[in-house]
Write a protein that holds these residues in place. Structure first.
Motif, PDB file in Angstrom:
ATOM      1  N   ASP A 441       0.816  -1.214   0.000  1.00 48.73           N
ATOM      2  CA  ASP A 441       0.000   0.000   0.000  1.00 48.73           C
ATOM      3  C   ASP A 441       0.849   1.262   0.000  1.00 48.73           C
ATOM      4  OD1 ASP A 441      -2.195  -1.624   0.016  1.00 48.73           O
ATOM      5  OD2 ASP A 441      -2.518  -1.494   2.180  1.00 48.73           O
ATOM      6  N   ASN A 442       2.143   1.150   0.380  1.00 53.02           N
ATOM      7  CA  ASN A 442       3.007   2.318   0.404  1.00 53.02           C
ATOM      8  C   ASN A 442       3.662   2.614  -0.940  1.00 53.02           C
ATOM      9  OD1 ASN A 442       2.484   2.567   3.167  1.00 53.02           O
ATOM     10  ND2 ASN A 442       4.213   1.249   3.716  1.00 53.02           N
ATOM     11  N   GLN A 444       3.492   3.250  -5.188  1.00 49.78           N
ATOM     12  CA  GLN A 444       2.631   3.843  -6.196  1.00 49.78           C
ATOM     13  C   GLN A 444       3.078   3.416  -7.582  1.00 49.78           C
ATOM     14  OE1 GLN A 444       2.639   8.080  -5.679  1.00 49.78           O
ATOM     15  NE2 GLN A 444       1.351   8.029  -3.854  1.00 49.78           N
ATOM     16  N   THR A 445       2.107   3.360  -8.484  1.00 53.26           N
ATOM     17  CA  THR A 445       2.354   3.024  -9.879  1.00 53.26           C
ATOM     18  C   THR A 445       1.783   4.128 -10.756  1.00 53.26           C
ATOM     19  OG1 THR A 445       0.277   1.811 -10.181  1.00 53.26           O
ATOM     20  CG2 THR A 445       2.153   0.578  -9.289  1.00 53.26           C
ATOM     21  N   LEU A 447      -0.533   4.040 -12.752  1.00 63.00           N
ATOM     22  CA  LEU A 447      -1.983   3.908 -12.898  1.00 63.00           C
ATOM     23  C   LEU A 447      -2.749   4.280 -11.635  1.00 63.00           C
ATOM     24  CD1 LEU A 447      -2.333   0.609 -14.970  1.00 63.00           C
ATOM     25  CD2 LEU A 447      -2.496   2.971 -15.758  1.00 63.00           C
ATOM     26  N   ASP A 448      -2.026   4.534 -10.539  1.00 66.97           N
ATOM     27  CA  ASP A 448      -2.725   4.920  -9.311  1.00 66.97           C
ATOM     28  C   ASP A 448      -3.424   6.261  -9.499  1.00 66.97           C
ATOM     29  OD1 ASP A 448      -1.799   2.656  -8.199  1.00 66.97           O
ATOM     30  OD2 ASP A 448      -0.195   3.602  -7.041  1.00 66.97           O
ATOM     31  N   SER A 449      -4.630   6.365  -8.952  1.00 65.59           N
ATOM     32  CA  SER A 449      -5.443   7.586  -8.989  1.00 65.59           C
ATOM     33  C   SER A 449      -5.873   7.978 -10.393  1.00 65.59           C
ATOM     34  CB  SER A 449      -4.683   8.767  -8.348  1.00 65.59           C
ATOM     35  OG  SER A 449      -4.318   8.459  -7.027  1.00 65.59           O
ATOM     36  N   VAL A 488     -10.913   8.812  -7.597  1.00 67.39           N
ATOM     37  CA  VAL A 488     -10.722   7.386  -7.383  1.00 67.39           C
ATOM     38  C   VAL A 488     -12.045   6.798  -6.936  1.00 67.39           C
ATOM     39  CG1 VAL A 488      -9.457   5.610  -6.130  1.00 67.39           C
ATOM     40  CG2 VAL A 488      -8.317   7.759  -6.783  1.00 67.39           C
TER      41      VAL A 488
END
Length: 489
Positions: A441-442, A444-445, A447-449, A488
């Motif tokens: 969960d920490n 990011q990619t 595609l996040d958000s 999101v």
């Protein structure tokens, strides 16, 4: 009952007696222990397992060294089960020297004048590792390493502050083992040491390249047609450019008389080019291990053309990789200091340096490469420029009519000029980090958000992703208040 002198008859006689003892027993199949066989022997034969004598001891003899054994009563025979491992040298009736000849295990029996067993020794011949322990403590400060010799092998345990110290201990052990091992018997090293410090390295590389080019071209064509008596004479100066861009003009002058017409054409071109390349590969690896990373592709290269048995033309190709490549081997020397063996490259196919085969233009492509291979040492989180390039190239060419192009002032009408200046700047920066795993969960990619736009936003507002806010497209110079970003679901 007969008394046998084992020193006289040797080991073979002892084995024959043991065989006679087994023959006298029942031949029933099944599991039998030494104690069971001894209890079933009723013909006066005694068979004992190793270590069952009245006086039995276990000792360790260093490889290549000797141990004296003092017996309080006179002894008659000394029997060694494996003379290749231990050699027994009898000095007196009360003293025997045991010499460790090879690593391994064996046992030695001592018998008195009445053929009664005096002593039984279980012997293990191992290496004397005191010298190795001294070397390790001398060259590895802060390490708590334990060394154990097992037969012809070494076992390394304990804790070391970093992976570099562990490699140093293993190298010292290998050097010591090779020096103290005969050519026919090779030992192995088992490394079970624990590394206390962080040994996982994340390497970030930035390759930035700028290419600027300025090209200036100017050419003039002149054509004159005149009469010389009954003949017509035409003179032409072909200095025009081969491009349709830039400024192009012409004029036609009907003079009359001996010079009928004068035609001229003027071409001028100035071209400015800019190429920017930015590559930022990132790769993680454990200390001492090699990691490789490639983003790109492969293009075929024609390597051979031949005719097969059926008369058909066959071609062979070799695929050449290209793209952004990174390879490195980190070694954590101490907390915060990292040694890096780096190989980084950015390449792409190009028509520069290509050549033609079979009349096909650019049949064999070239490969434009920016590559750097080096070994550096720097602290975790620190950056270093490992490579840099500043290149400036100027090309000038002058075409014109011989003689006339050199006339001052008027010669400009009879020549064309082509100037090309290219400047290249390349910088490669590396930054290593000591990292630990974290919760998914920490992380990011890209595609996040991200939420794709619905049909209404895509058709009416020409959007590819969902955007909200009154001034969503005009927030560059404004303060943001409240939540902002992608929606999101």
């Amino acid at each position: 009952m007969m008394n046998f002198n084992f020193k006289k008859f040797g080991l073979r006689t002892g084995l024959m007696l043991s065989g006679l003892a087994f023959v006298s027993l029942s031949a029933n199949a099944g599991d039998r222990s030494y104690s069971y066989i001894q209890s079933q022997a009723n013909d006066g034969v005694t068979i004992q397992t190793p270590g069952q004598s009245a006086v039995s001891k276990s000792i360790v003899i260093p490889f290549g060294k000797s141990v004296p054994v003092e017996i309080p009563v006179p002894m008659m025979d000394v029997i060694v089960s494996n003379p290749d491992i231990v050699e027994a040298m009898v000095h007196t009736q009360h003293r025997t020297v045991l010499i460790g000849k090879r690593t391994g295990q064996t046992n030695v029996y001592f018998y008195g004048n009445d053929n009664q067993e005096i002593l039984s020794l279980e012997i293990r011949v191992e290496r004397d590792i005191n010298g190795l322990k001294s070397l390790i403590s001398q060259h590895t400060e802060g390490a708590n390493v334990e060394v154990q010799a097992i037969n012809n092998n070494l076992l390394l345990t304990g804790r070391v502050p970093n992976a570099a110290t562990a490699d140093k201990v293993a190298a010292i052990a290998k050097m010591w083992l090779d020096e103290n091992t005969s050519s026919d018997v090779k030992g192995e090293i088992t490394n079970l040491m624990s590394v206390e410090g962080k040994d996982q390295v994340l390497l970030k590389v930035r390759m930035v390249e700028m290419q600027r080019s300025v090209s200036k071209q100017m050419g003039i064509n002149l054509e004159a047609i005149g009469n010389l008596g009954d003949s017509t004479v035409s003179l032409m100066s072909a200095n025009a450019l081969g491009t349709g861009a830039g400024l192009s003009g012409s004029f036609n002058w009907n003079v009359g008389g001996a010079l009928d017409t004068l035609t001229g054409a003027f071409d001028a071109l100035e071209r400015v080019g800019l190429i920017r390349t930015l590559a930022e590969p990132t790769l993680a690896a454990i200390s001492g291990e090699t990691a490789n990373f490639l983003v790109g592709g492969e293009f075929p290269l024609l390597t051979n053309v031949f005719v097969d048995d059926q008369g058909r033309v066959q071609r062979e190709f070799e695929f050449k990789p290209y793209g952004v490549a990174l390879g490195f081997t980190p070694v954590v020397l101490s907390e915060g200091r990292i040694s890096l063996n780096i190989s980084t490259e950015v390449s792409e196919p190009t028509t520069e340096g290509s050549f033609e085969t079979g009349g096909i233009s650019s049949d064999i492509l070239g490969l434009r490469i920016r590559r750097a291979n080096t070994v550096v040492e720097l602290p975790a989180g620190g950056s270093l420029v490992i490579a840099g390039l500043i290149r400036e190239e100027a090309r000038q060419s002058l075409d014109g009519t011989p003689g006339l192009k050199d006339v001052p002032l008027l010669g400009a009408a009879f020549r064309s000029r082509d100037d090309l200046t290219t400047q290249t700047e390349l910088v490669i920066i590396v930054t290593p980090y000591l990292v630990d795993p974290t919760h998914p969960d920490n992380l990011q990619t890209p595609l996040d958000s991200f939420v794709a736009a619905n049909d209404g936003d895509a058709i009416l507002w020409n959007r590819l992703n969902k955007v909200y806010g009154d001034n969503a497209n005009q927030i560059d110079n404004q303060s943001l208040e409240g939540p902002f970003g992608h929606v999101v679901d």
